[in-house]
Design a protein around this motif. Structure first.
Motif, PDB file in Angstrom:
ATOM      1  N   ARG A 183       8.106  -1.394  -7.090  1.00 26.04           N
ATOM      2  CA  ARG A 183       8.663  -1.119  -8.430  1.00 26.04           C
ATOM      3  C   ARG A 183       7.844  -1.817  -9.510  1.00 26.04           C
ATOM      4  NH1 ARG A 183      14.565  -2.664  -8.941  1.00 26.04           N
ATOM      5  NH2 ARG A 183      14.232  -1.985 -11.093  1.00 26.04           N
ATOM      6  N   TRP A 184       7.406  -3.032  -9.178  1.00 23.58           N
ATOM      7  CA  TRP A 184       6.534  -3.751 -10.122  1.00 23.58           C
ATOM      8  C   TRP A 184       5.244  -2.974 -10.348  1.00 23.58           C
ATOM      9  CZ3 TRP A 184       1.919  -6.728  -8.585  1.00 23.58           C
ATOM     10  CH2 TRP A 184       1.302  -7.373  -9.666  1.00 23.58           C
ATOM     11  N   LYS A 185       4.595  -2.563  -9.264  1.00 22.80           N
ATOM     12  CA  LYS A 185       3.326  -1.837  -9.391  1.00 22.80           C
ATOM     13  C   LYS A 185       3.489  -0.584 -10.242  1.00 22.80           C
ATOM     14  CE  LYS A 185       0.409  -1.077  -5.974  1.00 22.80           C
ATOM     15  NZ  LYS A 185       0.059  -0.562  -4.634  1.00 22.80           N
ATOM     16  N   ARG A 186       4.580   0.143  -9.974  1.00 18.85           N
ATOM     17  CA  ARG A 186       4.783   1.389 -10.702  1.00 18.85           C
ATOM     18  C   ARG A 186       5.004   1.108 -12.190  1.00 18.85           C
ATOM     19  NH1 ARG A 186       9.568   3.341  -8.881  1.00 18.85           N
ATOM     20  NH2 ARG A 186       8.680   3.137  -6.805  1.00 18.85           N
ATOM     21  N   TRP A 187       5.820   0.079 -12.473  1.00 21.49           N
ATOM     22  CA  TRP A 187       6.098  -0.227 -13.879  1.00 21.49           C
ATOM     23  C   TRP A 187       4.813  -0.628 -14.608  1.00 21.49           C
ATOM     24  CZ3 TRP A 187       5.755  -3.695 -17.808  1.00 21.49           C
ATOM     25  CH2 TRP A 187       6.569  -3.452 -18.918  1.00 21.49           C
ATOM     26  N   VAL A 188       4.023  -1.464 -13.958  1.00 18.15           N
ATOM     27  CA  VAL A 188       2.770  -1.919 -14.573  1.00 18.15           C
ATOM     28  C   VAL A 188       1.844  -0.735 -14.819  1.00 18.15           C
ATOM     29  CG1 VAL A 188       0.643  -3.199 -14.089  1.00 18.15           C
ATOM     30  CG2 VAL A 188       2.862  -4.307 -13.755  1.00 18.15           C
ATOM     31  N   ALA A 189       1.741   0.146 -13.807  1.00 22.62           N
ATOM     32  CA  ALA A 189       0.831   1.290 -13.946  1.00 22.62           C
ATOM     33  C   ALA A 189       1.261   2.182 -15.116  1.00 22.62           C
ATOM     34  CB  ALA A 189       0.800   2.090 -12.649  1.00 22.62           C
ATOM     35  N   GLU A 190       2.563   2.295 -15.317  1.00 24.85           N
ATOM     36  CA  GLU A 190       3.041   3.194 -16.373  1.00 24.85           C
ATOM     37  C   GLU A 190       3.051   2.553 -17.760  1.00 24.85           C
ATOM     38  OE1 GLU A 190       6.870   4.492 -15.046  1.00 24.85           O
ATOM     39  OE2 GLU A 190       6.017   5.699 -13.415  1.00 24.85           O
TER      40      GLU A 190
ATOM     41  N   ASP B  98       0.881  -1.167   0.000  1.00 27.69           N
ATOM     42  CA  ASP B  98       0.000   0.000   0.000  1.00 27.69           C
ATOM     43  C   ASP B  98       0.920   1.218   0.000  1.00 27.69           C
ATOM     44  OD1 ASP B  98      -1.983   1.818   0.242  1.00 27.69           O
ATOM     45  OD2 ASP B  98      -2.505   1.326   2.317  1.00 27.69           O
ATOM     46  N   ASP B  99       1.351   1.632  -1.199  1.00 29.76           N
ATOM     47  CA  ASP B  99       2.435   2.609  -1.306  1.00 29.76           C
ATOM     48  C   ASP B  99       1.982   3.921  -1.936  1.00 29.76           C
ATOM     49  OD1 ASP B  99       1.937   1.719  -3.841  1.00 29.76           O
ATOM     50  OD2 ASP B  99       3.898   0.837  -4.191  1.00 29.76           O
ATOM     51  N   GLY B 100       0.674   4.116  -1.968  1.00 29.86           N
ATOM     52  CA  GLY B 100       0.180   5.366  -2.538  1.00 29.86           C
ATOM     53  C   GLY B 100       0.111   5.335  -4.059  1.00 29.86           C
ATOM     54  N   ASN B 101       0.600   4.277  -4.644  1.00 24.47           N
ATOM     55  CA  ASN B 101       0.551   4.140  -6.102  1.00 24.47           C
ATOM     56  C   ASN B 101      -0.419   2.999  -6.431  1.00 24.47           C
ATOM     57  OD1 ASN B 101       1.140   4.155  -8.856  1.00 24.47           O
ATOM     58  ND2 ASN B 101       2.845   2.723  -8.586  1.00 24.47           N
ATOM     59  N   GLY B 102      -1.698   3.291  -6.439  1.00 25.26           N
ATOM     60  CA  GLY B 102      -2.703   2.248  -6.655  1.00 25.26           C
ATOM     61  C   GLY B 102      -2.934   1.469  -5.370  1.00 25.26           C
TER      62      GLY B 102
ATOM     63  N   TRP C  55      -7.734  -3.385 -11.980  1.00 22.67           N
ATOM     64  CA  TRP C  55      -7.877  -2.987 -13.386  1.00 22.67           C
ATOM     65  C   TRP C  55      -7.487  -1.521 -13.585  1.00 22.67           C
ATOM     66  CZ3 TRP C  55     -13.282  -5.689 -14.357  1.00 22.67           C
ATOM     67  CH2 TRP C  55     -13.066  -7.071 -14.544  1.00 22.67           C
ATOM     68  N   ASP C  56      -7.792  -0.694 -12.574  1.00 24.06           N
ATOM     69  CA  ASP C  56      -7.384   0.713 -12.656  1.00 24.06           C
ATOM     70  C   ASP C  56      -5.866   0.819 -12.801  1.00 24.06           C
ATOM     71  OD1 ASP C  56      -9.917   1.753 -12.501  1.00 24.06           O
ATOM     72  OD2 ASP C  56      -9.861   2.093 -10.330  1.00 24.06           O
ATOM     73  N   LEU C  57      -5.163   0.030 -11.986  1.00 23.85           N
ATOM     74  CA  LEU C  57      -3.698   0.075 -12.032  1.00 23.85           C
ATOM     75  C   LEU C  57      -3.190  -0.317 -13.415  1.00 23.85           C
ATOM     76  CD1 LEU C  57      -1.223   0.345  -9.883  1.00 23.85           C
ATOM     77  CD2 LEU C  57      -1.069  -2.129 -10.232  1.00 23.85           C
TER      78      LEU C  57
ATOM     79  N   ALA D  83      -2.570  -4.656  -1.098  1.00 25.49           N
ATOM     80  CA  ALA D  83      -3.157  -5.994  -0.982  1.00 25.49           C
ATOM     81  C   ALA D  83      -4.475  -5.996  -0.221  1.00 25.49           C
ATOM     82  CB  ALA D  83      -2.145  -6.926  -0.313  1.00 25.49           C
ATOM     83  N   ALA D  84      -4.516  -5.273   0.896  1.00 26.64           N
ATOM     84  CA  ALA D  84      -5.728  -5.312   1.729  1.00 26.64           C
ATOM     85  C   ALA D  84      -6.900  -4.688   0.986  1.00 26.64           C
ATOM     86  CB  ALA D  84      -5.472  -4.568   3.035  1.00 26.64           C
ATOM     87  N   GLU D  85      -6.634  -3.537   0.371  1.00 29.10           N
ATOM     88  CA  GLU D  85      -7.696  -2.838  -0.346  1.00 29.10           C
ATOM     89  C   GLU D  85      -8.227  -3.652  -1.532  1.00 29.10           C
ATOM     90  OE1 GLU D  85      -7.951   1.756  -1.859  1.00 29.10           O
ATOM     91  OE2 GLU D  85      -6.054   0.992  -1.112  1.00 29.10           O
TER      92      GLU D  85
END
Lengths: 159, 557
Positions: free
Chosen positions: B401-408, A12-16, A120-122, A19-21
């Motif tokens: 880093r994975w999340k950020r890459w996927v989002a971008e 939960d890092d502010g970027n999307g 899906w948003d992410l 896991a919990a959400e």
């Protein structure tokens, strides 16, 4: 314990959503009680192994060490699994968790994960549709979801 | 107590891509047919755009196919493990075509005579010593009329004349090609700039209403699912209803065939098949038996049908059942198109752009260290879970880093895949696994497959071409996996056709050399894999065999 692992895989890092959400724990629990019952043993043994490694290296349980130390443990498991032969790699612990996380994050919300379509948003994915138009299929089109995420009509999973 | 069915002219085992063709041709000529299908009838209302249900859980491979996925070993000395190749076989009226993306290619004329053509152009020494590569016992020209019949019966969309390497055709494609998406055009233009000859994949999907069925809606769930509007030309919506309308086709669903029986008085004749419905064993007798299941199940049923008269299995007097097994080797390359949105979740795989410049012998192989080739294909229809795993090796597969890459980047990933032809080798084969069984306690098929240097060099060459292609289309970064990747749904051989009983279980028209009233249809009859998706070729061969059944039927009283 699994919750702590999931929080490192999808922080939960502010970027999307984290896991919990996203409802990942609930998704995985439901899958392990149903079509993925065979993976229960992989989870039980894998989580015990994670805890044992963390105790050996840091003197505490996985849930009680800091995120960087948790990542360190998961990374070492990941690199060991990468060396496994193809027939056993798929059933290894971290591979199994990553597969289930992707399914829980980006599969249909009807299965309990991907809550409110936040996965899906992410991914920049709007929603499954029965028709895509010629305009939808052009390059560089931004396609927004048909319904606001919270107003998406519930979908039933077909048998 | 086994219940005996009333005798019929022909019994068909497996009502999929090829069994349906046989049912159609035979009933149209007035022959009475019983078709045994392991699965249920699947209808448009049962289909949903649900990646977990379709691709992950594979709901259509119930009740039978899911548990009979073969085991696999990469060396004859190894122990086999459950196959890790992507495999999805469907039980249902229409078979595995229910979920296929309906690519309906013809093979190249060269594919039918690849051994002699290679020997003529490069010398026989370039064919590996342990390869059993052979010419097909028929030419492209002989198969062409049957390709034509199938294309019109199932409805194929395509661009006539767009592929300069294609063999001659009697008729144009029945429908124009499917819609060209932005990605399809981008990849087509890029290939043309490279001097290649791209064209739209021919697909058994309606680009406009055809035969009373509507046009495709481009939902993007052809693979793993059936069509929700019957725009896809799987035989459950065309060949089978036509055959049933004759009143001569009896379709029995949920019928699991356990063995083929030989006439006790005529060991060179098959008398019928034994099967189970609702726990009850039944025996169907017929003048001709058509075995038309998946490649693996065709081989398994022949081997399971061993008897006192045929101790090694049916059609296996010379040990050729299971031999000459060949899968498609399918290397792929991914590319990142920064700042662009490809939206590959829209549209269907069948819209793809294909290039044949690196297929067959369409290019000079001198000094390359391999023979054959494959079509290169850039497609739509990337489902979200699958997309989320398409991360370059330089990016972690989890964490922030994975999340950020996927989002971008997720919607900026494009890919290409090659259908590279694998050679048959002496040691690569299918047999019965000595220990693994399916849900019914029946031995599973065991695959022994080791890729050769030919496949390694060929796959590397294909990867290099696909990198060029994606880069020409605007990809900045490209990535790939250097391991040999095999498409477990594109598997051939095991009952190849041929003139010589010593090197093939079936005659040139698909009848068993040992048991001439038994025919086998499907990918297992292929002599070489070719470099294209196989279904149309399997169906054309089935049409030809079915017409030959009509000719030979009077001889089997």
């Amino acid at each position: 314990m699994l919750e702590a692992v999931l929080n490192r895989i999808v922080p939960d890092d502010g970027n999307g959503a984290g896991a919990a959400e996203l409802g990942l724990l609930e998704f995985i629990r439901a899958r392990l009680s149903g079509p993925r019952a065979a993976a229960v043993a992989v989870y039980v043994a894998g989580l015990a192994d994670v805890d044992r490694r963390t105790h050996e290296r840091y003197g505490h349980g996985f849930a009680d060490v800091c995120p960087a130390e948790q990542d360190d443990i998961l990374s070492s498991i990941e690199s060991e699994e990468a060396a496994l032969p193809p027939w056993s790699r798929g059933a290894a612990f971290l591979e199994t968790v990553l597969r289930d996380v992707r399914e829980g994050m980006f599969g249909d919300p009807a299965y309990g994960g991907n809550r409110d379509g936040r996965g899906w948003d992410l991914l920049g994915y709007p929603d499954p549709r029965s028709v895509w138009t010629e305009a939808d299929q052009r390059m560089d089109v931004v396609i927004i979801p048909l319904h606001p995420r919270l107003a998406r009509p519930p979908r039933k999973v077909l048998p | 107590m086994t219940i005996l069915d009333d005798p019929v002219d022909v019994v068909i085992v497996g009502l999929g891509a090829t069994g349906s063709v046989a049912a159609h041709v035979l009933t149209a000529a007035g022959v009475r047919v019983l078709a045994l299908e392991a699965g249920p009838r699947l209808t448009a209302e049962m289909m949903s755009n649900d990646e977990i249900r379709n691709d992950v859980d594979g709901w259509m491979s119930a009740p039978k196919a899911a548990s009979e996925v073969p085991t696999l070993r990469l060396d004859p000395a190894d122990e086999a493990h459950p196959s890790w190749w992507p495999t999805l076989m469907v039980n249902g009226v229409g078979g595995t075509t229910i979920h296929y993306p309906a690519a309906s290619f013809r093979l190249l004329p060269w594919n039918f005579r690849s051994r002699s053509a290679v020997e003529e152009r490069y010398g026989e020494e370039v064919i590996p010593d342990d390869s059993t590569l052979a010419d097909w016992p028929l030419s492209y020209a002989e198969l062409e009329p049957f390709y034509d019949r199938v294309e019109r019966a199932i409805g194929v969309s395509g661009s006539t004349g767009a592929d300069p390497f294609a063999g001659p055709r009697t008729n144009p494609y029945p429908m124009p090609p499917l819609r060209r998406s932005g990605w399809n055009t981008l990849t087509e233009d890029a290939a043309r700039r490279l001097g290649w000859h791209p064209y739209p994949t021919p697909a058994a999907i309606n680009s406009r209403p055809y035969s009373g069925r509507p046009a495709c809606t481009y939902c993007g769930y052809c693979t793993g699912s059936g069509c929700h509007v019957a725009a896809k030309g799987s035989p459950d919506v065309n060949l089978i209803p036509v055959a049933e309308a004759t009143g001569l086709l009896d379709v029995r669903t949920s019928a699991r065939v356990t063995r083929l029986e030989v006439d006790p008085l005529r060991p060179d004749r098959v008398s019928g098949v034994r099967y189970v419905v609702d726990g009850q064993e039944r025996m169907a007798t017929a003048r001709v038996v058509v075995l038309s299941t998946f490649t693996y199940e065709n081989v398994r049923l022949l081997l399971l049908s061993a008897s006192a008269q045929h101790p090694r299995g049916l059609a296996n007097g010379t040990g050729q059942v299971g031999a000459h097994f060949i899968p498609h080797v399918t290397p792929s390359v991914l590319g990142l198109f920064p700042g662009r949105r490809l939206n590959l979740f829209t549209g269907t795989w069948g819209q793809s752009t294909v290039v044949d410049d690196w297929n067959g012998d369409n290019f000079d192989h001198s000094g390359l260290g391999f023979i054959g080739g494959g079509a290169l294909i850039a497609a739509n229809e990337v489902h979200p879970i699958a997309l989320s795993a398409q991360v370059p090796p330089t990016v972690p597969r989890w964490g922030s880093r994975w999340k950020r890459w996927v989002a971008e980047n997720a919607q900026a990933i494009g890919s290409a895949v090659a259908q590279f032809e694998s050679l048959p080798y002496r040691e690569n084969r299918l047999d019965l696994d000595p220990s693994a069984v399916d849900a019914y306690g029946v031995p599973r098929v065991r695959i022994t497959y080791r890729a050769g240097e030919n496949e390694r060099r060929g796959a590397a060459f294909m990867r290099a071409r696909m990198r060029e292609w994606l880069q020409a289309a605007g990809a900045h970064e490209t990535w790939t996996n250097d391991e040999i990747h095999v498409e477990g749904r594109h598997v051939y051989g095991g009952t190849r056709i041929g003139r010589d009983p010593k090197t093939s279980p079936l005659d040139p028209r698909g009848f068993a050399h040992d048991v001439p009233n038994l025919t086998v249809l499907g990918g297992s009859t292929f002599v070489s894999s070719g470099g294209h998706n196989p279904t149309l070729t399997a169906q054309a061969l089935a049409w030809r065999t079915a017409e030959e059944i009509l000719a030979r039927l009077p001889a089997f009283a």
